[in-house]
Design a protein around this motif. Structure first.
Motif, PDB file in Angstrom:
ATOM      1  N   ARG A  24       1.334   6.650   7.126  1.00 32.80           N
ATOM      2  CA  ARG A  24       1.566   7.877   6.347  1.00 32.80           C
ATOM      3  C   ARG A  24       3.049   8.078   6.071  1.00 32.80           C
ATOM      4  NH1 ARG A  24      -0.006  10.016   2.327  1.00 32.80           N
ATOM      5  NH2 ARG A  24       0.151  12.240   2.168  1.00 32.80           N
ATOM      6  N   THR A  28       5.081   7.260   1.136  1.00 32.61           N
ATOM      7  CA  THR A  28       5.679   8.427   0.496  1.00 32.61           C
ATOM      8  C   THR A  28       6.688   7.958  -0.554  1.00 32.61           C
ATOM      9  OG1 THR A  28       7.403   8.525   2.195  1.00 32.61           O
ATOM     10  CG2 THR A  28       5.462   9.916   2.538  1.00 32.61           C
ATOM     11  N   SER A  62       0.975   6.067  -5.788  1.00 31.37           N
ATOM     12  CA  SER A  62       0.188   7.188  -6.300  1.00 31.37           C
ATOM     13  C   SER A  62      -1.288   6.837  -6.423  1.00 31.37           C
ATOM     14  CB  SER A  62       0.744   7.627  -7.658  1.00 31.37           C
ATOM     15  OG  SER A  62      -0.010   8.675  -8.191  1.00 31.37           O
ATOM     16  N   PRO A  66      -4.349   9.749  -0.886  1.00 31.75           N
ATOM     17  CA  PRO A  66      -5.404  10.689  -1.289  1.00 31.75           C
ATOM     18  C   PRO A  66      -4.954  11.769  -2.274  1.00 31.75           C
ATOM     19  CG  PRO A  66      -5.497  10.279   1.073  1.00 31.75           C
ATOM     20  CD  PRO A  66      -4.254   9.611   0.569  1.00 31.75           C
ATOM     21  N   GLU A  67      -3.705  12.219  -2.148  1.00 26.43           N
ATOM     22  CA  GLU A  67      -3.235  13.274  -3.049  1.00 26.43           C
ATOM     23  C   GLU A  67      -2.678  12.722  -4.357  1.00 26.43           C
ATOM     24  OE1 GLU A  67       0.282  12.049  -0.577  1.00 26.43           O
ATOM     25  OE2 GLU A  67      -1.809  12.402  -0.165  1.00 26.43           O
ATOM     26  N   GLY A  68      -2.694  11.398  -4.517  1.00 28.51           N
ATOM     27  CA  GLY A  68      -2.154  10.762  -5.710  1.00 28.51           C
ATOM     28  C   GLY A  68      -3.096  10.866  -6.899  1.00 28.51           C
ATOM     29  N   ARG A  98      -7.392   2.804  -1.377  1.00 24.24           N
ATOM     30  CA  ARG A  98      -7.467   4.265  -1.510  1.00 24.24           C
ATOM     31  C   ARG A  98      -8.642   4.820  -0.702  1.00 24.24           C
ATOM     32  NH1 ARG A  98      -5.548   8.278  -5.025  1.00 24.24           N
ATOM     33  NH2 ARG A  98      -6.962  10.020  -5.301  1.00 24.24           N
ATOM     34  N   ALA A 102      -8.271   7.380   2.344  1.00 22.19           N
ATOM     35  CA  ALA A 102      -8.955   8.675   2.251  1.00 22.19           C
ATOM     36  C   ALA A 102      -9.827   8.926   3.472  1.00 22.19           C
ATOM     37  CB  ALA A 102      -9.796   8.738   0.980  1.00 22.19           C
TER      38      ALA A 102
END
Length: 154
Positions: A24, A28, A62, A66-68, A98, A102
């Motif tokens: 994680r 970024t 991205s 998960p937020e990409g 992904r 997730a």
């Protein structure tokens, strides 16, 4: 018996949590910017400039977090000559990555939350008070053993 199982369960989660946290951390945009802009970062073997590489790396990131934005970033990414930057095989692989991320990131958050809750609940119980710290210590030792084994294997 229950206390020992609790310590073992906590210990077994620690290597997973450490790996998930470090993934994680590097997944970024600031990490990509930091790495690509540090002195001595290797030149691209395909001849891409920093200005060309960075958007491709950010599109890749991205697509997997998960937020990409998802695969749309990869499908839209183009090379300087106008060709697609990612092949269908690469995009399929990133779909798999992904899906894995997730699953892993929320699971790590849930496990971390449970550990914090257990620590709070058990902090005043004389029989279980030391279970969470002992589990964390055992997990740290397990992580070191796994790393030593991995290094020996490599």
């Amino acid at each position: 018996m229950i206390r020992r199982l609790l310590i073992i369960a906590i210990a077994l989660t620690i290597p997973f949590l450490l790996v998930a946290a470090n993934i994680r951390l590097v997944a970024t945009p600031w990490f990509i910017q930091f790495e690509y802009n540090r002195p001595g970062f290797p030149v691209d073997v395909y001849g891409f400039t920093l200005e060309q590489r960075t958007p491709l790396a950010l599109a890749g990131l991205s697509s997997v977090v998960p937020e990409g934005a998802g695969m749309i970033e990869l499908e839209r990414a183009k090379l300087p000559n106008g060709e697609p930057a990612f092949t269908p095989r690469e995009i399929k692989h990133m779909v798999d990555v992904r899906a894995l991320m997730a699953t892993v990131f929320p699971l790590a958050l849930i496990i971390s939350s449970v550990l914090v809750i257990l620590a709070i609940i058990f902090r005043k119980h004389p029989f279980y008070r030391a279970a969470v710290p002992q589990g964390l210590r055992a997990g740290a030792m397990l992580t070191l053993i796994l790393l030593a084994g991995l290094i020996a294997y490599i």
